[in-house]
Each structure stands twice: as C-alpha cells, then as structure tokens.
Design a protein around this motif. Structure first.
Motif, PDB file in Angstrom:
ATOM      1  N   LEU A  51       0.795  -1.253  -0.045  1.00 45.24           N
ATOM      2  CA  LEU A  51      -0.079  -0.050  -0.200  1.00 45.24           C
ATOM      3  C   LEU A  51       0.812   1.259   0.159  1.00 45.24           C
ATOM      4  N   LYS A  52       1.887   1.483   0.851  1.00 45.98           N
ATOM      5  CA  LYS A  52       2.612   2.377   0.923  1.00 45.98           C
ATOM      6  C   LYS A  52       4.142   1.903   1.236  1.00 45.98           C
ATOM      7  N   TYR A  53       4.915   2.598   0.687  1.00 44.73           N
ATOM      8  CA  TYR A  53       6.357   2.361   1.001  1.00 44.73           C
ATOM      9  C   TYR A  53       7.274   3.542   1.012  1.00 44.73           C
ATOM     10  N   GLY A  54       8.018   3.858   2.336  1.00 42.94           N
ATOM     11  CA  GLY A  54       8.924   4.989   2.281  1.00 42.94           C
ATOM     12  C   GLY A  54      10.410   4.615   2.796  1.00 42.94           C
ATOM     13  N   SER A  55      11.254   5.313   2.221  1.00 39.58           N
ATOM     14  CA  SER A  55      12.734   5.113   2.772  1.00 39.58           C
ATOM     15  C   SER A  55      13.423   6.461   2.473  1.00 39.58           C
ATOM     16  N   ASN A  56      14.403   6.487   3.272  1.00 36.32           N
ATOM     17  CA  ASN A  56      15.363   7.478   3.092  1.00 36.32           C
ATOM     18  C   ASN A  56      16.571   7.067   2.110  1.00 36.32           C
ATOM     19  N   ASN A  57      16.648   6.071   1.645  1.00 29.42           N
ATOM     20  CA  ASN A  57      17.597   5.477   0.568  1.00 29.42           C
ATOM     21  C   ASN A  57      16.868   5.477  -0.543  1.00 29.42           C
ATOM     22  N   GLU A  58      17.383   6.143  -1.591  1.00 26.40           N
ATOM     23  CA  GLU A  58      16.790   6.282  -2.859  1.00 26.40           C
ATOM     24  C   GLU A  58      17.037   5.055  -3.720  1.00 26.40           C
ATOM     25  N   ASP A  59      17.744   4.053  -3.128  1.00 26.92           N
ATOM     26  CA  ASP A  59      17.845   2.835  -3.879  1.00 26.92           C
ATOM     27  C   ASP A  59      17.004   1.858  -3.622  1.00 26.92           C
ATOM     28  N   ASP A 116      20.013   3.934   6.877  1.00 29.62           N
ATOM     29  CA  ASP A 116      18.696   3.547   6.199  1.00 29.62           C
ATOM     30  C   ASP A 116      17.439   3.356   7.382  1.00 29.62           C
ATOM     31  N   ALA A 117      16.445   3.812   6.794  1.00 27.77           N
ATOM     32  CA  ALA A 117      15.112   3.611   7.645  1.00 27.77           C
ATOM     33  C   ALA A 117      14.134   3.536   6.628  1.00 27.77           C
ATOM     34  N   ARG A 151      14.973  -0.442  10.201  1.00 30.69           N
ATOM     35  CA  ARG A 151      16.216   0.287  10.508  1.00 30.69           C
ATOM     36  C   ARG A 151      17.455  -0.469  10.324  1.00 30.69           C
ATOM     37  N   MET A 152      18.274   0.172   9.660  1.00 34.17           N
ATOM     38  CA  MET A 152      19.571  -0.503   9.536  1.00 34.17           C
ATOM     39  C   MET A 152      20.385   0.008  10.890  1.00 34.17           C
ATOM     40  N   LEU A 153      20.976  -1.108  11.332  1.00 34.57           N
ATOM     41  CA  LEU A 153      21.536  -1.073  12.774  1.00 34.57           C
ATOM     42  C   LEU A 153      23.117  -0.934  12.615  1.00 34.57           C
ATOM     43  N   TYR A 154      23.642  -1.954  11.845  1.00 35.33           N
ATOM     44  CA  TYR A 154      24.977  -1.732  11.773  1.00 35.33           C
ATOM     45  C   TYR A 154      25.700  -2.477  10.803  1.00 35.33           C
ATOM     46  N   LYS A 155      26.926  -2.298  10.351  1.00 36.08           N
ATOM     47  CA  LYS A 155      27.456  -3.035   9.238  1.00 36.08           C
ATOM     48  C   LYS A 155      28.706  -3.954   9.993  1.00 36.08           C
ATOM     49  N   ARG A 156      28.544  -5.241   9.563  1.00 37.06           N
ATOM     50  CA  ARG A 156      29.444  -6.168  10.066  1.00 37.06           C
ATOM     51  C   ARG A 156      31.095  -6.120   9.765  1.00 37.06           C
TER      52      ARG A 156
END
Length: 129
Positions: free
Chosen positions: A22-30, A40-41, A63-68
């Motif tokens: 129905l809806k999708y929103g992200s602060n990452n444009e990819d 990213d959220a 929400r992206m938390l961390y990079k391994r």
C-alpha cells in the motif's frame, strides 16, 4: 507463504496468503536495496489477501543497525499485523539485510496480542517477492 509457529498449538500455515504494498517510504533512494547505509530507515504497509479476499493489513518499520566486519548489514524490522477478524500480531527481530536482498527468507519473532492468537509466541517468515 505466511507461517506462524506457536508454543500454544500447532503451526498455522497459509499457502494462499499474498501481500500487496500500500505504502513504502525510505530515506535511501535505491529501491532494490543494493546500496545500503547504516542510516537507512523505511516504513511499509501491506494489505493481506487470501485469494481475492482481503484478510488483513500490516504496518512495519525497518532500521539498519550496523555493518558487520564482513561488509554485510544487519537491520531491525518490526510490524503490526491486524487481521479482519480482530487478531493482532506484533513482530520484530534482526534481519541479515544482504541475505534478504539476495532473496533468502528472513525469520523474526511474532506474538499474538489480540484475537485468536492472543498469547501465542511464534515467528513470521518472509522473503522479497
């Protein structure tokens, strides 16, 4: 497939359940998720269908938390699933974002908070469609 396994009874599997965004929103444009960042959220809402019949709706946040150290990202995803019969299920858990983006199934915890699954503890599994 939607699957909930419960400590209060047998597994519930529904092979004919489908989701429609129905809806999708992200602060990452990819939109493909191939270029994640730690910042990213996203929010997402789906309608759930059994064949052509609407049986519920979900509202989720990620929400992206961390990079391994190996370069893969780990995210937290949570949703509220509300079924038309009044059942409400809350989910949440960590997701290996690189594996999910590659098409692998993710599994997060699920707890029934109202309706016929109230008190049930299990999990929700999903993969990109």
């Amino acid at each position: 497939m939607f699957e909930t396994k419960s400590t209060c009874g047998p597994a519930y599997q529904h092979p004919h359940l489908s989701e429609r965004v129905l809806k999708y929103g992200s602060n990452n444009e990819d939109p493909e998720g191939l270029n994640p960042t730690v910042e990213d959220a996203a929010t997402v809402e789906y309608e759930l269908f059994d064949g052509d019949v609407k049986v519920g709706q979900t509202k989720g946040v990620g929400r992206m938390l961390y990079k391994r150290d190996d370069g893969a990202f780990v995210a937290y995803f949570s949703e509220v699933i509300t079924l038309t019969d009044g059942t409400v299920i809350r989910t949440g858990g960590l997701v290996d974002d690189s594996r999910l983006t590659a098409g692998e199934q993710a599994t997060i915890q699920a707890v029934g908070v109202a309706g016929k699954f109230k008190g049930a503890v299990g999990f929700r599994q999903f993969r990109p469609g």
